[in-house]
Design a protein around this motif. Sequence first.
Motif, PDB file in Angstrom:
ATOM      1  N   GLU A   1       0.747  -1.231  -0.198  1.00 45.30           N
ATOM      2  CA  GLU A   1      -0.069  -0.037   0.008  1.00 45.30           C
ATOM      3  C   GLU A   1       0.941   1.250  -0.003  1.00 45.30           C
ATOM      4  O   GLU A   1       0.444   2.320  -0.122  1.00 45.30           O
ATOM      5  N   PHE A   2       1.969   1.031   0.095  1.00 41.19           N
ATOM      6  CA  PHE A   2       3.068   2.115   0.263  1.00 41.19           C
ATOM      7  C   PHE A   2       3.722   2.340  -0.740  1.00 41.19           C
ATOM      8  O   PHE A   2       4.245   1.475  -1.523  1.00 41.19           O
TER       9      PHE A   2
ATOM     10  N   MET B   1       9.950   3.619   6.358  1.00 44.09           N
ATOM     11  CA  MET B   1       9.262   2.949   7.451  1.00 44.09           C
ATOM     12  C   MET B   1      10.156   2.686   8.776  1.00 44.09           C
ATOM     13  O   MET B   1       9.705   2.859   9.946  1.00 44.09           O
TER      14      MET B   1
ATOM     15  N   LEU C   1      10.325   5.764  10.556  1.00 44.81           N
ATOM     16  CA  LEU C   1       9.320   6.253  11.258  1.00 44.81           C
ATOM     17  C   LEU C   1       9.039   5.276  12.659  1.00 44.81           C
ATOM     18  O   LEU C   1       8.534   5.900  13.591  1.00 44.81           O
ATOM     19  N   ILE C   2       9.205   4.105  12.517  1.00 44.52           N
ATOM     20  CA  ILE C   2       8.995   3.088  13.584  1.00 44.52           C
ATOM     21  C   ILE C   2      10.006   3.626  14.579  1.00 44.52           C
ATOM     22  O   ILE C   2       9.667   3.642  16.008  1.00 44.52           O
TER      23      ILE C   2
ATOM     24  N   ARG D   1       4.461   2.564  -6.496  1.00 43.60           N
ATOM     25  CA  ARG D   1       4.250   1.507  -5.562  1.00 43.60           C
ATOM     26  C   ARG D   1       4.956   0.378  -5.954  1.00 43.60           C
ATOM     27  O   ARG D   1       5.298   0.146  -7.228  1.00 43.60           O
TER      28      ARG D   1
ATOM     29  N   PHE E   1       3.770   6.505  13.203  1.00 41.01           N
ATOM     30  CA  PHE E   1       3.480   5.416  12.035  1.00 41.01           C
ATOM     31  C   PHE E   1       2.523   4.534  12.071  1.00 41.01           C
ATOM     32  O   PHE E   1       2.064   3.780  11.133  1.00 41.01           O
TER      33      PHE E   1
ATOM     34  N   PHE F   1      -0.307   6.352  10.649  1.00 37.20           N
ATOM     35  CA  PHE F   1      -0.037   6.501   9.128  1.00 37.20           C
ATOM     36  C   PHE F   1      -0.422   5.088   8.393  1.00 37.20           C
ATOM     37  O   PHE F   1      -1.101   4.965   7.446  1.00 37.20           O
ATOM     38  N   ILE F   2       0.020   3.875   9.118  1.00 37.28           N
ATOM     39  CA  ILE F   2      -0.373   2.592   8.337  1.00 37.28           C
ATOM     40  C   ILE F   2      -1.629   2.168   8.468  1.00 37.28           C
ATOM     41  O   ILE F   2      -2.284   1.901   7.472  1.00 37.28           O
TER      42      ILE F   2
ATOM     43  N   ARG G   1      -3.589   4.349   5.824  1.00 37.55           N
ATOM     44  CA  ARG G   1      -3.557   3.695   4.601  1.00 37.55           C
ATOM     45  C   ARG G   1      -4.153   2.398   4.066  1.00 37.55           C
ATOM     46  O   ARG G   1      -4.782   2.227   3.134  1.00 37.55           O
ATOM     47  N   TYR G   2      -4.288   1.672   5.112  1.00 33.52           N
ATOM     48  CA  TYR G   2      -5.012   0.283   5.329  1.00 33.52           C
ATOM     49  C   TYR G   2      -6.525   0.615   5.095  1.00 33.52           C
ATOM     50  O   TYR G   2      -6.916   0.003   4.056  1.00 33.52           O
TER      51      TYR G   2
ATOM     52  N   SER H   1      -6.805   2.342   1.092  1.00 38.06           N
ATOM     53  CA  SER H   1      -6.234   1.875  -0.139  1.00 38.06           C
ATOM     54  C   SER H   1      -7.147   0.700  -0.709  1.00 38.06           C
ATOM     55  O   SER H   1      -7.920   0.006   0.281  1.00 38.06           O
ATOM     56  N   LYS H   2      -7.173   0.361  -1.836  1.00 42.93           N
ATOM     57  CA  LYS H   2      -7.821  -0.608  -2.472  1.00 42.93           C
ATOM     58  C   LYS H   2      -7.260  -1.703  -2.146  1.00 42.93           C
ATOM     59  O   LYS H   2      -6.131  -2.410  -1.833  1.00 42.93           O
ATOM     60  N   ARG H   3      -8.059  -2.829  -1.591  1.00 45.43           N
ATOM     61  CA  ARG H   3      -7.889  -4.178  -0.890  1.00 45.43           C
ATOM     62  C   ARG H   3      -7.589  -5.246  -2.141  1.00 45.43           C
ATOM     63  O   ARG H   3      -8.280  -5.127  -2.954  1.00 45.43           O
TER      64      ARG H   3
ATOM     65  N   LYS I   1      -2.851  -9.137   6.217  1.00 51.31           N
ATOM     66  CA  LYS I   1      -1.605  -8.571   6.347  1.00 51.31           C
ATOM     67  C   LYS I   1      -0.396  -9.063   7.333  1.00 51.31           C
ATOM     68  O   LYS I   1       0.414  -8.582   7.879  1.00 51.31           O
TER      69      LYS I   1
END
Lengths: 225, 392
Positions: free
Chosen positions: A100-101, A109, A112-113, A139, B3, B6-7, B10-11, B14-16, B284
């Motif tokens: 997705e990123f 990432m 960020l973590i 992507r 983060f 952020f994640i 996005r999840y 966004s398209k699955r 995921k």
Amino acid sequence: MNDKIVLENIYKSYYLAGVTTEVLSGVNLKVEENETLAIVGPSGVGKTTLLHIMGTLMKPTSGKIYIDGLDISTLGDDALSSFRNKKIGFVFQFHHLLPEFTALENVMMPLLIRGNDGAEEKAAEMLKLVGLGGKEKHRPSQLSGGERQRVAVARAIVTRPSILLADEPTGNLDWKTSEGVLDLLFSLKEEFSITMVIVTHNRHVAEKCGKIYLLERGKIRCYTD
Amino acid sequence: MKFTLFIALRYLFSKRKQTFISVISAVSILGITIGVASLVIALALVSGFQGEIQGKVLRATSAIMASPVSSRGIEDWKELCHRLEKFSFVKRAYPQAIIQALASSEYDIKPIMLRGLDPENLPDWIGGLMEGGIVIGDKLMEELGISPGDFITVYLPSVELTPFGPRAKARRVKVTGAFSSGLYILDNTSGAFPIGRGRELFSIKPEVNYINIDVDDIYRAEEYSKILDKEFPDLIFTPWNVINRTLFESLKLEKRIIFLVIALIVVVAALNIIASLVLLVMEKIKDIGILMSMGARRNDIAKIFMAQGTFIGIIGVLLGEIIGILASWAASTFRLIRIPADIYQIGYVPFHVKPLEAAGVGIFALIISFLSTIYPARKASKIDPSEAIRYE
């Protein structure tokens, strides 16, 4: 030379459906600082397991792991996470980018973590370094196999780890692309003085490394000596 | 931005890979939306009724009614009113007479509650009390089939001796006009005359049998009644909400039951959140392993999915509140739902959104949404990173 990673008498067994399978039976290994070491062996012999144990992703059934002289079994879950974030970078056989990123976000990432400022600049710089300047907004699905693996490499070293653990880093790439990724790995290893352990069953890859170890029937032995 | 947030964002947007998960996420948002909107509307409806009826009841009666312990009426009402008005919370005290009687016209005979009202302190729904007669509710006038200026016979609940033996006391009085209070029970069953004319019109004495008391805060009427009870042992003080206790209690009970029933929609929607998050965790699992290999802590992983579920809740709650408040406003403003006034006291369904109730509904739904993230989030945080990375 200092010992970067020391494995002492590592045992690992899996318990599955009532059967206990011993994968590692007394592995002893020393990885010196800045050296590049290959672990080879047939499929299913436990190379990945050994790499994950070195990378603190998995706990051995018994045995000790020292990284920079620190017994990592003394670390709790959270401390271990932050330890991984600071010291270790992983590159896997399949790029394992987050779909997705964007490329840039994937590289950001780990920073960020960590909660770092300036993650974006550092990540962009790292993408340029691996030759992907201009592909920041792509992507993973919009990148080629080699490009994805380059992003994965950038992600692994953006935190400036002292250890890079690579699991079949080119296992999924054609010969020519493999060469490119390998060259990148080795040049970055030199540039950032990283201790690198590569698990592979590709002889050509192994031969580029300073030392080759063979994992067989749960034991490891040096192949180069 | 952290983060985890952020994640999670996005999840969510966004398209699955598996459209099933997007569908089920959408269904959970929809479920929360419907549940919250229904709760807001239903509570607005009951509050609307409560408010409307309360308003009408208060227009028809005063905050506290004082009646004598004996049935003989109140002779010294002037002095009593004067004493009552010395209490700081009493805005005013004024006399009233209430006579239960039967009103008879050429066409029909109906029960009537005649109120002798103080012309100085008339409730606003009575246009005015004309001298020399009585005014009655417009509905009652309709039922009796008469018009202003006509005479009716009022049968009073006492007996008088006549040359033909004892008979119910009856008086012919002129109906000078009609009033319309909007409260059906008032317009259908009552009449009014100027206090002080009771003797002349109906030969009753004493003229006053109740004292109306207006207070500074109607919601403290019960408390004030108790204070007054102690001071005036000869009078019984009844606050407005006790006079109509059954009505208000049943509305309260109705509100609770409606809340419980409709809250189930939210709970079912929360089950959808659990399902969608569990499926998301499964999809995921590899990402979770990778994030852990990069140093994400188990708590961080849990937070990603908690944030995700809570977002679903927030979106659902916001949409539900907007829809609920707009629908209530529209239904009330444009009087969309008509009902028979003779049963419900009001000609349309009133909706009144109380901010506190609407906020309570939102908070309730958010808490339920948040709680439903706990199981999937825990499940995600328990994943073994090494296995997750190798998971095919």
